[in-house]
Design an enzyme around this catalytic site. Sequence first.
Site, PDB file in Angstrom:
ATOM      1  N   HIS A 195      -5.523  50.938 -24.266  1.00  0.00           N
ATOM      2  CA  HIS A 195      -6.443  50.076 -23.509  1.00  0.00           C
ATOM      3  C   HIS A 195      -6.888  50.846 -22.273  1.00  0.00           C
ATOM      4  O   HIS A 195      -6.063  51.229 -21.447  1.00  0.00           O
ATOM      5  CB  HIS A 195      -5.747  48.774 -23.091  1.00  0.00           C
ATOM      6  CG  HIS A 195      -5.510  47.831 -24.223  1.00  0.00           C
ATOM      7  ND1 HIS A 195      -6.352  46.786 -24.515  1.00  0.00           N
ATOM      8  CD2 HIS A 195      -4.544  47.798 -25.158  1.00  0.00           C
ATOM      9  CE1 HIS A 195      -5.889  46.141 -25.573  1.00  0.00           C
ATOM     10  NE2 HIS A 195      -4.789  46.737 -25.981  1.00  0.00           N
ATOM     11  N   HIS A 226      -2.652  41.328 -21.201  1.00  0.00           N
ATOM     12  CA  HIS A 226      -1.840  40.539 -22.136  1.00  0.00           C
ATOM     13  C   HIS A 226      -0.807  39.755 -21.350  1.00  0.00           C
ATOM     14  O   HIS A 226      -0.260  40.264 -20.360  1.00  0.00           O
ATOM     15  CB  HIS A 226      -1.111  41.465 -23.120  1.00  0.00           C
ATOM     16  CG  HIS A 226      -2.018  42.297 -23.972  1.00  0.00           C
ATOM     17  ND1 HIS A 226      -2.534  43.495 -23.543  1.00  0.00           N
ATOM     18  CD2 HIS A 226      -2.520  42.080 -25.218  1.00  0.00           C
ATOM     19  CE1 HIS A 226      -3.316  43.998 -24.501  1.00  0.00           C
ATOM     20  NE2 HIS A 226      -3.324  43.160 -25.521  1.00  0.00           N
ATOM     21  N   TYR A 269       2.173  39.281 -22.157  1.00  0.00           N
ATOM     22  CA  TYR A 269       3.486  39.942 -22.199  1.00  0.00           C
ATOM     23  C   TYR A 269       3.645  41.031 -21.137  1.00  0.00           C
ATOM     24  O   TYR A 269       4.742  41.519 -20.902  1.00  0.00           O
ATOM     25  CB  TYR A 269       3.783  40.509 -23.594  1.00  0.00           C
ATOM     26  CG  TYR A 269       2.850  41.592 -24.073  1.00  0.00           C
ATOM     27  CD1 TYR A 269       2.886  42.867 -23.533  1.00  0.00           C
ATOM     28  CD2 TYR A 269       1.936  41.347 -25.082  1.00  0.00           C
ATOM     29  CE1 TYR A 269       2.028  43.865 -23.966  1.00  0.00           C
ATOM     30  CE2 TYR A 269       1.083  42.318 -25.533  1.00  0.00           C
ATOM     31  CZ  TYR A 269       1.126  43.584 -24.964  1.00  0.00           C
ATOM     32  OH  TYR A 269       0.273  44.553 -25.393  1.00  0.00           O
ATOM     33  N   GLU A 270       2.535  41.425 -20.495  1.00  0.00           N
ATOM     34  CA  GLU A 270       2.651  42.419 -19.424  1.00  0.00           C
ATOM     35  C   GLU A 270       3.213  41.790 -18.148  1.00  0.00           C
ATOM     36  O   GLU A 270       3.481  42.493 -17.180  1.00  0.00           O
ATOM     37  CB  GLU A 270       1.283  43.030 -19.120  1.00  0.00           C
ATOM     38  CG  GLU A 270       0.744  43.924 -20.228  1.00  0.00           C
ATOM     39  CD  GLU A 270      -0.697  44.331 -19.961  1.00  0.00           C
ATOM     40  OE1 GLU A 270      -0.932  45.203 -19.129  1.00  0.00           O
ATOM     41  OE2 GLU A 270      -1.594  43.720 -20.582  1.00  0.00           O
ATOM     42  N   ALA A 298      -6.677  43.872 -32.468  1.00  0.00           N
ATOM     43  CA  ALA A 298      -5.940  44.369 -33.625  1.00  0.00           C
ATOM     44  C   ALA A 298      -5.021  43.237 -34.070  1.00  0.00           C
ATOM     45  O   ALA A 298      -4.577  42.441 -33.240  1.00  0.00           O
ATOM     46  CB  ALA A 298      -5.127  45.588 -33.234  1.00  0.00           C
ATOM     47  N   MET A 327      -1.231  39.484 -30.462  1.00  0.00           N
ATOM     48  CA  MET A 327      -0.683  39.152 -29.141  1.00  0.00           C
ATOM     49  C   MET A 327      -1.770  38.949 -28.088  1.00  0.00           C
ATOM     50  O   MET A 327      -1.509  39.128 -26.891  1.00  0.00           O
ATOM     51  CB  MET A 327       0.268  40.269 -28.693  1.00  0.00           C
ATOM     52  CG  MET A 327       1.393  40.560 -29.666  1.00  0.00           C
ATOM     53  SD  MET A 327       2.365  41.972 -29.113  1.00  0.00           S
ATOM     54  CE  MET A 327       3.275  42.381 -30.608  1.00  0.00           C
ATOM     55  N   SER A 328      -2.985  38.611 -28.521  1.00  0.00           N
ATOM     56  CA  SER A 328      -4.084  38.541 -27.542  1.00  0.00           C
ATOM     57  C   SER A 328      -5.117  37.495 -27.952  1.00  0.00           C
ATOM     58  O   SER A 328      -4.812  36.562 -28.698  1.00  0.00           O
ATOM     59  CB  SER A 328      -4.756  39.919 -27.444  1.00  0.00           C
ATOM     60  OG  SER A 328      -5.407  40.225 -28.655  1.00  0.00           O
ATOM     61  N   ASN A 364      -2.212  46.353 -39.976  1.00  0.00           N
ATOM     62  CA  ASN A 364      -0.947  46.431 -40.746  1.00  0.00           C
ATOM     63  C   ASN A 364      -0.721  45.105 -41.460  1.00  0.00           C
ATOM     64  O   ASN A 364      -1.372  44.105 -41.134  1.00  0.00           O
ATOM     65  CB  ASN A 364       0.232  46.691 -39.786  1.00  0.00           C
ATOM     66  CG  ASN A 364       0.314  45.661 -38.668  1.00  0.00           C
ATOM     67  OD1 ASN A 364      -0.431  45.751 -37.682  1.00  0.00           O
ATOM     68  ND2 ASN A 364       1.179  44.677 -38.820  1.00  0.00           N
ATOM     69  N   HIS A 422       3.422  50.262 -32.672  1.00  0.00           N
ATOM     70  CA  HIS A 422       2.151  50.278 -31.939  1.00  0.00           C
ATOM     71  C   HIS A 422       1.323  51.507 -32.347  1.00  0.00           C
ATOM     72  O   HIS A 422       0.100  51.461 -32.338  1.00  0.00           O
ATOM     73  CB  HIS A 422       2.428  50.263 -30.431  1.00  0.00           C
ATOM     74  CG  HIS A 422       1.193  50.069 -29.598  1.00  0.00           C
ATOM     75  ND1 HIS A 422       0.337  48.978 -29.767  1.00  0.00           N
ATOM     76  CD2 HIS A 422       0.649  50.803 -28.603  1.00  0.00           C
ATOM     77  CE1 HIS A 422      -0.665  49.073 -28.907  1.00  0.00           C
ATOM     78  NE2 HIS A 422      -0.507  50.167 -28.192  1.00  0.00           N
TER      79      HIS A 422
HETATM   80  N1  HPA Z   1       1.870  41.434 -34.897  1.00  0.00           N
HETATM   81  C1  HPA Z   1       1.426  41.172 -33.658  1.00  0.00           C
HETATM   82  N2  HPA Z   1       0.438  41.841 -33.089  1.00  0.00           N
HETATM   83  C2  HPA Z   1      -0.149  42.817 -33.790  1.00  0.00           C
HETATM   84  C3  HPA Z   1       0.258  43.136 -35.088  1.00  0.00           C
HETATM   85  C4  HPA Z   1       1.321  42.412 -35.671  1.00  0.00           C
HETATM   86  O1  HPA Z   1       1.750  42.632 -36.825  1.00  0.00           O
HETATM   87  N3  HPA Z   1      -0.545  44.161 -35.502  1.00  0.00           N
HETATM   88  C5  HPA Z   1      -1.392  44.426 -34.479  1.00  0.00           C
HETATM   89  N4  HPA Z   1      -1.171  43.611 -33.436  1.00  0.00           N
END
Ligand code: HPA
Length: 275
Positions: free
Chosen positions: A59, A81, A83-84, A111, A209-210, A233, A244
């Site tokens: 980022h 985020h 979580y930061e 993502a 997570m966003s 993924n 990550h």
């Molecule tokens: N989980 C959560 N956040 C993500 C993932 C995942 O599998 N892939 C990319 N961001």
Amino acid sequence: MKSYEKAGIQIREACGSRPPEACIILGSGLSSFADSIENAQQIPYAKIEGFEAVGVEGHSGQLVLGDLHGRSIACLQGRWHAYEGHNISDLANPIRSLRSAGCDLLLSTCAAGSLNESIPPGNLMMLTDHINWTGLSPLIGVNDDQMGPRFTDMSQAYDIDLQGHLRAAAAETGLKLHEGVYLWCLGPSFETPAEIRAFKILGADAVGMSTVPETIAARHCGMKVAAVAAITNYAAGLQANLSHEQTLTVGNETAPQLAKLISGFFKRWGRLSSE
Ligand code: HPA
């Protein structure tokens, strides 16, 4: 004056005579889209009132202002985020700043991991709706009546017309665009296989997570929202290991498709609003 109003003025002034009409958020590994912005002007977040530094690899942390198919746009290259450790209500700040600057449309990208075997890594998924698994909201606290109402209707979190434009832009540019429900997890740990099995039962197609906090903040202040996830993924339990690095690598590989889609979307949008 509130900090988002100050930032709004700052952004508007940087844009000269054409305030930004739309903003785009670029998620993990997806920053390269900003290269396709014409007459680009970069402002590091540190120089914008109330914009905190972003702390995640992948980022960048700057606002890119410029043109796309004749429209004035503002692009957040990097996001914050929960979580930061940011105060959750601070996640509304950049959105409110861009709203104050003139944007009434938000195109969010991120993502995500797939829970749906028919949406493999390397594909794009348009968000048709979301599930907020965190119990958090950037609207927690005293309501900012100037921005929007206390209780925000989320029945159409992702605008139905904008969904149609994304679908049409994908068809026009020959891209496969999947559709599905995104579930927001707090992170920063990835999910467990048991959580993913549970989320599947809840109706999620992808997990990340966003995205959701910005969508909520944008809907609160009356912006229309569209969002697209780059599937990087399969979620936990559906593939061997998660990292990550994989998010960034597959995000980077998927970024050209996403850039094509965003460009097609704005080309369409420019055409439709000039008719
Ligand atoms: N989980 C959560 N956040 C993500 C993932 C995942 O599998 N892939 C990319 N961001």
